[in-house]
Design a protein around this motif. Structure first.
Motif, PDB file in Angstrom:
ATOM      1  N   ASP A 291       0.888  -1.173   0.000  1.00 26.93           N
ATOM      2  CA  ASP A 291       0.000   0.000   0.000  1.00 26.93           C
ATOM      3  C   ASP A 291       0.921   1.217   0.000  1.00 26.93           C
ATOM      4  OD1 ASP A 291      -1.528   2.217   0.627  1.00 26.93           O
ATOM      5  OD2 ASP A 291      -2.486   1.302   2.379  1.00 26.93           O
ATOM      6  N   PRO A 292       0.981   1.973  -1.092  1.00 26.65           N
ATOM      7  CA  PRO A 292       1.941   3.074  -1.159  1.00 26.65           C
ATOM      8  C   PRO A 292       1.698   4.187  -0.135  1.00 26.65           C
ATOM      9  CG  PRO A 292       0.494   3.085  -3.078  1.00 26.65           C
ATOM     10  CD  PRO A 292       0.184   1.840  -2.311  1.00 26.65           C
ATOM     11  N   THR A 293       0.511   4.216   0.494  1.00 27.18           N
ATOM     12  CA  THR A 293       0.242   5.240   1.503  1.00 27.18           C
ATOM     13  C   THR A 293       0.560   4.773   2.926  1.00 27.18           C
ATOM     14  OG1 THR A 293      -2.083   4.582   1.763  1.00 27.18           O
ATOM     15  CG2 THR A 293      -1.587   6.232   0.055  1.00 27.18           C
ATOM     16  N   ASP A 294       0.917   3.512   3.093  1.00 30.73           N
ATOM     17  CA  ASP A 294       1.266   2.971   4.404  1.00 30.73           C
ATOM     18  C   ASP A 294       2.526   3.677   4.911  1.00 30.73           C
ATOM     19  OD1 ASP A 294       2.712   1.297   6.331  1.00 30.73           O
ATOM     20  OD2 ASP A 294       1.213  -0.240   5.895  1.00 30.73           O
TER      21      ASP A 294
ATOM     22  N   ASP B  21       4.848   2.715   6.850  1.00 29.38           N
ATOM     23  CA  ASP B  21       6.031   1.843   6.791  1.00 29.38           C
ATOM     24  C   ASP B  21       6.605   1.792   5.377  1.00 29.38           C
ATOM     25  OD1 ASP B  21       5.898   1.240   9.497  1.00 29.38           O
ATOM     26  OD2 ASP B  21       4.727  -0.590   9.180  1.00 29.38           O
ATOM     27  N   VAL B  22       5.742   1.830   4.376  1.00 27.45           N
ATOM     28  CA  VAL B  22       6.189   1.832   2.981  1.00 27.45           C
ATOM     29  C   VAL B  22       6.859   3.168   2.658  1.00 27.45           C
ATOM     30  CG1 VAL B  22       5.422   1.729   0.572  1.00 27.45           C
ATOM     31  CG2 VAL B  22       4.506   0.111   2.252  1.00 27.45           C
ATOM     32  N   VAL B  23       6.288   4.262   3.151  1.00 29.57           N
ATOM     33  CA  VAL B  23       6.879   5.591   2.941  1.00 29.57           C
ATOM     34  C   VAL B  23       8.269   5.643   3.583  1.00 29.57           C
ATOM     35  CG1 VAL B  23       6.610   8.059   3.396  1.00 29.57           C
ATOM     36  CG2 VAL B  23       4.623   6.683   2.743  1.00 29.57           C
ATOM     37  N   ALA B  24       8.392   5.086   4.788  1.00 27.98           N
ATOM     38  CA  ALA B  24       9.692   5.051   5.466  1.00 27.98           C
ATOM     39  C   ALA B  24      10.684   4.176   4.688  1.00 27.98           C
ATOM     40  CB  ALA B  24       9.530   4.531   6.889  1.00 27.98           C
ATOM     41  N   ALA B  25      10.214   3.043   4.176  1.00 27.56           N
ATOM     42  CA  ALA B  25      11.087   2.161   3.390  1.00 27.56           C
ATOM     43  C   ALA B  25      11.537   2.850   2.104  1.00 27.56           C
ATOM     44  CB  ALA B  25      10.363   0.849   3.071  1.00 27.56           C
ATOM     45  N   ALA B  26      10.650   3.634   1.502  1.00 27.92           N
ATOM     46  CA  ALA B  26      11.014   4.388   0.292  1.00 27.92           C
ATOM     47  C   ALA B  26      12.138   5.373   0.609  1.00 27.92           C
ATOM     48  CB  ALA B  26       9.788   5.111  -0.264  1.00 27.92           C
ATOM     49  N   ALA B  27      12.025   6.051   1.727  1.00 29.85           N
ATOM     50  CA  ALA B  27      13.074   6.990   2.143  1.00 29.85           C
ATOM     51  C   ALA B  27      14.381   6.243   2.415  1.00 29.85           C
ATOM     52  CB  ALA B  27      12.621   7.766   3.375  1.00 29.85           C
ATOM     53  N   ASP B  28      14.285   5.061   3.022  1.00 33.73           N
ATOM     54  CA  ASP B  28      15.484   4.253   3.279  1.00 33.73           C
ATOM     55  C   ASP B  28      16.141   3.813   1.976  1.00 33.73           C
ATOM     56  OD1 ASP B  28      14.818   4.541   5.940  1.00 33.73           O
ATOM     57  OD2 ASP B  28      14.324   2.421   6.265  1.00 33.73           O
ATOM     58  N   LEU B  29      15.324   3.435   0.995  1.00 32.74           N
ATOM     59  CA  LEU B  29      15.866   3.048  -0.313  1.00 32.74           C
ATOM     60  C   LEU B  29      16.656   4.205  -0.925  1.00 32.74           C
ATOM     61  CD1 LEU B  29      13.204   0.994  -2.317  1.00 32.74           C
ATOM     62  CD2 LEU B  29      15.563   0.336  -1.855  1.00 32.74           C
ATOM     63  N   LEU B  30      16.086   5.403  -0.919  1.00 32.70           N
ATOM     64  CA  LEU B  30      16.785   6.560  -1.477  1.00 32.70           C
ATOM     65  C   LEU B  30      18.048   6.891  -0.694  1.00 32.70           C
ATOM     66  CD1 LEU B  30      14.024   9.113  -2.538  1.00 32.70           C
ATOM     67  CD2 LEU B  30      15.538   7.776  -4.000  1.00 32.70           C
ATOM     68  N   ALA B  31      17.967   6.854   0.626  1.00 34.54           N
ATOM     69  CA  ALA B  31      19.146   7.149   1.441  1.00 34.54           C
ATOM     70  C   ALA B  31      20.260   6.153   1.148  1.00 34.54           C
ATOM     71  CB  ALA B  31      18.781   7.126   2.926  1.00 34.54           C
ATOM     72  N   THR B  32      19.906   4.896   0.999  1.00 29.16           N
ATOM     73  CA  THR B  32      20.894   3.857   0.709  1.00 29.16           C
ATOM     74  C   THR B  32      21.446   4.027  -0.695  1.00 29.16           C
ATOM     75  OG1 THR B  32      19.709   2.377   2.215  1.00 29.16           O
ATOM     76  CG2 THR B  32      21.313   1.361   0.725  1.00 29.16           C
ATOM     77  N   LEU B  33      20.573   4.300  -1.655  1.00 27.33           N
ATOM     78  CA  LEU B  33      21.005   4.509  -3.035  1.00 27.33           C
ATOM     79  C   LEU B  33      22.021   5.647  -3.122  1.00 27.33           C
ATOM     80  CD1 LEU B  33      20.739   3.902  -6.070  1.00 27.33           C
ATOM     81  CD2 LEU B  33      18.783   5.453  -6.113  1.00 27.33           C
ATOM     82  N   ARG B  34      21.782   6.705  -2.397  1.00 23.40           N
ATOM     83  CA  ARG B  34      22.679   7.871  -2.435  1.00 23.40           C
ATOM     84  C   ARG B  34      24.075   7.558  -1.912  1.00 23.40           C
ATOM     85  NH1 ARG B  34      17.900  11.222   0.111  1.00 23.40           N
ATOM     86  NH2 ARG B  34      16.781  11.808  -1.798  1.00 23.40           N
ATOM     87  N   THR B  35      24.199   6.509  -1.086  1.00 20.44           N
ATOM     88  CA  THR B  35      25.513   6.182  -0.510  1.00 20.44           C
ATOM     89  C   THR B  35      26.247   5.080  -1.274  1.00 20.44           C
ATOM     90  OG1 THR B  35      24.647   4.506   1.006  1.00 20.44           O
ATOM     91  CG2 THR B  35      24.695   6.791   1.792  1.00 20.44           C
TER      92      THR B  35
ATOM     93  N   LEU C 114       4.361   1.460 -15.139  1.00 19.95           N
ATOM     94  CA  LEU C 114       3.264   2.033 -14.361  1.00 19.95           C
ATOM     95  C   LEU C 114       3.465   1.685 -12.891  1.00 19.95           C
ATOM     96  CD1 LEU C 114       0.332   0.873 -16.670  1.00 19.95           C
ATOM     97  CD2 LEU C 114       1.615   3.028 -16.776  1.00 19.95           C
ATOM     98  N   GLY C 115       3.106   2.585 -12.005  1.00 23.47           N
ATOM     99  CA  GLY C 115       3.224   2.321 -10.580  1.00 23.47           C
ATOM    100  C   GLY C 115       2.581   3.438  -9.792  1.00 23.47           C
ATOM    101  N   HIS C 116       2.962   3.533  -8.521  1.00 22.43           N
ATOM    102  CA  HIS C 116       2.403   4.548  -7.627  1.00 22.43           C
ATOM    103  C   HIS C 116       3.513   5.176  -6.800  1.00 22.43           C
ATOM    104  CE1 HIS C 116      -1.100   2.105  -8.671  1.00 22.43           C
ATOM    105  NE2 HIS C 116      -1.749   3.250  -8.561  1.00 22.43           N
ATOM    106  N   LEU C 117       3.329   6.447  -6.464  1.00 24.67           N
ATOM    107  CA  LEU C 117       4.302   7.152  -5.646  1.00 24.67           C
ATOM    108  C   LEU C 117       4.036   6.871  -4.169  1.00 24.67           C
ATOM    109  CD1 LEU C 117       4.362  10.610  -7.466  1.00 24.67           C
ATOM    110  CD2 LEU C 117       5.983   8.696  -7.696  1.00 24.67           C
ATOM    111  N   PRO C 118       5.076   6.490  -3.423  1.00 25.66           N
ATOM    112  CA  PRO C 118       4.909   6.310  -1.978  1.00 25.66           C
ATOM    113  C   PRO C 118       4.516   7.628  -1.317  1.00 25.66           C
ATOM    114  CG  PRO C 118       6.929   5.277  -2.739  1.00 25.66           C
ATOM    115  CD  PRO C 118       6.406   6.109  -3.881  1.00 25.66           C
ATOM    116  N   GLY C 119       3.643   7.522  -0.374  1.00 25.72           N
ATOM    117  CA  GLY C 119       3.155   8.712   0.333  1.00 25.72           C
ATOM    118  C   GLY C 119       1.780   9.107  -0.151  1.00 25.72           C
ATOM    119  N   THR C 120       1.698   9.596  -1.382  1.00 29.26           N
ATOM    120  CA  THR C 120       0.417  10.051  -1.921  1.00 29.26           C
ATOM    121  C   THR C 120      -0.378   8.923  -2.561  1.00 29.26           C
ATOM    122  OG1 THR C 120       1.324  10.554  -4.109  1.00 29.26           O
ATOM    123  CG2 THR C 120       1.398  12.314  -2.437  1.00 29.26           C
ATOM    124  N   GLY C 121       0.318   7.913  -3.066  1.00 30.51           N
ATOM    125  CA  GLY C 121      -0.343   6.841  -3.799  1.00 30.51           C
ATOM    126  C   GLY C 121      -0.683   7.235  -5.220  1.00 30.51           C
ATOM    127  N   GLU C 122      -0.271   8.437  -5.626  1.00 25.69           N
ATOM    128  CA  GLU C 122      -0.551   8.936  -6.970  1.00 25.69           C
ATOM    129  C   GLU C 122       0.007   7.994  -8.034  1.00 25.69           C
ATOM    130  OE1 GLU C 122       0.885  12.696  -9.757  1.00 25.69           O
ATOM    131  OE2 GLU C 122       1.060  12.847  -7.578  1.00 25.69           O
TER     132      GLU C 122
END
Length: 174
Positions: free
Chosen positions: A27-30, A32-46, A121-129
């Motif tokens: 569920d992209p609005t969950d 925990d999913v929003v937090a995991a998305a942020a973790d993915l980006l933080a990890t990717l950046r390093t 096709l997919g959805h943005l974490p947070g908004t679910g857009e």
């Protein structure tokens, strides 16, 4: 919704069982999913020379990918620094071989056949857009590589034989 900064996580390596398992829809609005998305980006950046990561690579069996192919020398399209929940390949065309590596497989690259033009096709974490991504060249390759992770596949699973394998020699490999 404010964007969480995220926590850098360890990238797991093959043959970890999560890397060969089918990831679950989210569920992209969950939160925990929003937090995991942020973790993915933080990890990717390093991760030096890494242009994409999938949730299974940080220990989560979720259908969530992050990518940012802007700085790769073979990039033509650029969707941005993006996380997509429940991504689905809707169209693929213009197939070609290209060199790939993986943060979960140290020291190896291989020549892999992938589409050079895709629609995802997919959805943005947070908004679910809902989001539609049109990608080509290296960005298309990068996204397909991440989609494979969600289906329990590594790039080595797409290699036709040992002659397609190479030792990683420099940091600009995919």
């Amino acid at each position: 919704m404010s964007r969480p900064e995220g926590t850098v996580r360890q990238v797991i390596g093959a043959p970890h069982p999560l890397l060969s398992a089918m990831a679950e829809s989210v569920d992209p609005t969950d939160p925990d999913v929003v937090a995991a998305a942020a973790d993915l980006l933080a990890t990717l950046r390093t991760e030096a020379s890494t242009m994409g990561l999938a949730a299974p690579q940080i220990g989560l069996s979720w259908r969530l990918i992050a990518f940012d192919a802007q700085l790769h020398p073979r990039s033509r399209s650029w969707a941005g620094e993006l996380v997509v929940a429940n991504p689905r390949l809707a169209r693929a065309s213009h197939w070609d071989h290209g060199r790939e590596g993986c943060a979960s497989i140290a020291g190896l690259t291989a020549d892999v056949l992938r589409a050079t033009r895709i629609t995802v096709l997919g959805h943005l974490p947070g908004t679910g857009e809902a989001v539609t991504i049109e990608a080509d060249a290296f960005e298309a390759r990068c996204i397909q590589h991440q989609l494979d992770h969600l289906d329990g596949l590594l790039f080595l699973d797409r290699v036709p034989g040992a002659l397609s394998l190479h030792r990683r020699l420099h940091s600009c490999d995919a």
